[in-house]
Design an enzyme around this catalytic site. Structure first.
Site, short mmCIF file in Angstrom:
data_model
loop_
_atom_site.label_atom_id
_atom_site.label_comp_id
_atom_site.label_asym_id
_atom_site.label_seq_id
_atom_site.Cartn_x
_atom_site.Cartn_y
_atom_site.Cartn_z
N LYS A 190 0.83 -1.21 0.00
CA LYS A 190 0.00 0.00 0.00
C LYS A 190 0.87 1.26 0.00
O LYS A 190 0.48 2.29 -0.57
CB LYS A 190 -0.91 -0.01 1.23
CG LYS A 190 -1.80 1.22 1.38
CD LYS A 190 -2.77 1.07 2.53
CE LYS A 190 -2.06 1.10 3.88
NZ LYS A 190 -1.54 2.46 4.20
N THR A 227 -9.32 9.71 10.72
CA THR A 227 -8.54 9.09 9.66
C THR A 227 -7.70 10.18 9.01
O THR A 227 -8.11 11.35 8.97
CB THR A 227 -9.40 8.41 8.59
OG1 THR A 227 -8.55 7.86 7.58
CG2 THR A 227 -10.36 9.38 7.94
N SER A 286 -6.42 9.47 5.86
CA SER A 286 -6.40 9.02 4.47
C SER A 286 -7.43 9.78 3.64
O SER A 286 -8.64 9.74 3.90
CB SER A 286 -6.71 7.52 4.39
OG SER A 286 -7.05 7.13 3.08
N ARG A 312 -8.27 9.05 0.66
CA ARG A 312 -9.09 8.02 0.02
C ARG A 312 -10.27 7.64 0.90
O ARG A 312 -11.41 7.53 0.42
CB ARG A 312 -8.22 6.78 -0.26
CG ARG A 312 -9.01 5.57 -0.74
CD ARG A 312 -8.14 4.33 -0.77
NE ARG A 312 -7.66 3.94 0.55
CZ ARG A 312 -8.36 3.25 1.44
NH1 ARG A 312 -9.59 2.87 1.15
NH2 ARG A 312 -7.85 2.93 2.61
N ARG A 325 -3.22 10.73 13.37
CA ARG A 325 -1.82 10.42 13.04
C ARG A 325 -1.22 9.48 14.09
O ARG A 325 -1.77 9.28 15.16
CB ARG A 325 -0.99 11.70 12.97
CG ARG A 325 -1.50 12.74 11.99
CD ARG A 325 -1.12 12.43 10.58
NE ARG A 325 -1.73 13.35 9.62
CZ ARG A 325 -1.51 13.34 8.33
NH1 ARG A 325 -0.68 12.45 7.81
NH2 ARG A 325 -2.13 14.20 7.53
N GLY A 326 -0.04 8.94 13.75
CA GLY A 326 0.67 8.07 14.68
C GLY A 326 0.60 6.62 14.27
O GLY A 326 -0.10 6.25 13.34
N ASN A 327 1.34 5.78 15.01
CA ASN A 327 1.29 4.35 14.71
C ASN A 327 -0.03 3.76 15.22
O ASN A 327 -0.85 4.47 15.83
CB ASN A 327 2.50 3.62 15.29
CG ASN A 327 2.61 3.76 16.81
OD1 ASN A 327 1.60 3.83 17.51
ND2 ASN A 327 3.82 3.79 17.32
N VAL A 328 -0.23 2.49 14.99
CA VAL A 328 -1.52 1.88 15.35
C VAL A 328 -1.81 1.99 16.84
O VAL A 328 -2.93 2.33 17.24
CB VAL A 328 -1.55 0.40 14.90
CG1 VAL A 328 -2.79 -0.30 15.45
CG2 VAL A 328 -1.54 0.31 13.37
N THR A 379 -0.77 4.26 18.93
CA THR A 379 -1.08 5.65 19.25
C THR A 379 -2.50 5.99 18.83
O THR A 379 -3.25 6.65 19.56
CB THR A 379 -0.09 6.59 18.54
OG1 THR A 379 1.22 6.34 19.03
CG2 THR A 379 -0.44 8.05 18.79
N ARG A 380 -2.89 5.51 17.67
CA ARG A 380 -4.23 5.81 17.17
C ARG A 380 -5.31 5.14 18.03
O ARG A 380 -6.35 5.75 18.32
CB ARG A 380 -4.35 5.36 15.70
CG ARG A 380 -3.41 6.11 14.79
CD ARG A 380 -3.57 5.71 13.33
NE ARG A 380 -2.50 6.28 12.52
CZ ARG A 380 -2.55 6.44 11.21
NH1 ARG A 380 -3.62 6.07 10.54
NH2 ARG A 380 -1.53 6.96 10.54
#
Length: 237
Positions: free
Chosen positions: A14, A58, A60, A62, A80-83, A85-86
């Site tokens: 991706k 989100t 994104s 898209r 934002r951030g890694n998984v 963090t989210r």
């Protein structure tokens, strides 16, 4: 590894640019994990259950353009951030729900956080979403032989079609382009989408062809989207 130099690089397809740097090649594409978007919430089971004006996170474009098309009332906020963090931001009450990739959650053992696997009809996945690729030095036969057993032929065909479309559109992972293919025997079906976040305009088209012509199929779909006005939309975003 040889003499301290990395012989391979592992990528989420991706996020892998459609242009591979000179001297390098995509050596293997592994079996695809769940390619769909995930609805994650602590209080609601799916998009339809969200109250009016709910806050959804989100980053994104898209996802944003497709979310707006099915739930224009939602307040879509940057995430934002890694998984980890989210997920923490969701747990801290900053959002009513967040949208992540099913594959990332599954690989990190967070599959239980997925409340809804969002269908491709509601949110067409990103090009290559759910697949992992191994980049190698061009013509490195020794490494190619080592990784060949990892190649998944069906995923390779599907990713080839999706990336060919993306390359023709000159799209990156930060623009509102989606592309997703399915394979049934020797027949591949490729669906592509280009959207405008501000206006909400979405261009979507589907092509069907033989698995032996995946790259041509991707180019064919891109050309159709371009004829529908995709270039103008992508310039605006």
């Amino acid at each position: 590894m040889l003499e301290g130099k990395a012989d391979i690089a592992v990528h989420s397809m991706k996020d892998m640019p459609y242009k591979i740097p000179e001297g390098f090649a995509l050596g293997a594409v592994l079996k695809r994990e769940n390619p769909f978007d995930a609805f994650v919430s602590n209080h609601f089971n799916n998009l339809e259950d969200l109250p009016l004006n709910s806050k959804v996170g989100t980053c994104s474009m898209r996802r944003i353009v497709q979310l707006k098309s099915i739930r224009p009332d939602l307040e879509i906020l940057d995430l934002r951030g890694n998984v980890n963090t989210r997920l923490k931001k969701l747990d801290d009450g900053e959002y009513d729900a967040i949208i992540l990739a099913c594959a990332g959650l599954i690989r990190l053992n967070f599959a239980d956080r997925i409340k809804q696997q969002i269908s491709a009809e509601q949110s067409l996945p990103a090009v290559g979403q759910g697949a992992v690729g191994i980049e190698i030095r061009e013509n490195d036969q020794a490494i190619l032989e080592l990784i060949t057993p990892l190649i998944d032929e069906q995923t390779t065909h599907r990713i080839s079609a999706e990336r060919a479309m993306n390359a023709r559109l000159e799209g990156g992972c930060s623009v509102p382009i989606a592309g997703f293919s399915t394979l049934d025997g020797d027949i591949i079906t490729l669906t592509g989408l280009v959207g405008n976040v501000e206006s909400g305009v979405i261009l979507k088209h589907k092509v069907v062809g033989n698995v032996d012509n995946t790259e041509e199929l991707g180019k064919q779909l891109a050309d159709k989207l371009i004829a529908m006005g995709a270039r103008d939309i992508l310039k605006v975003n």
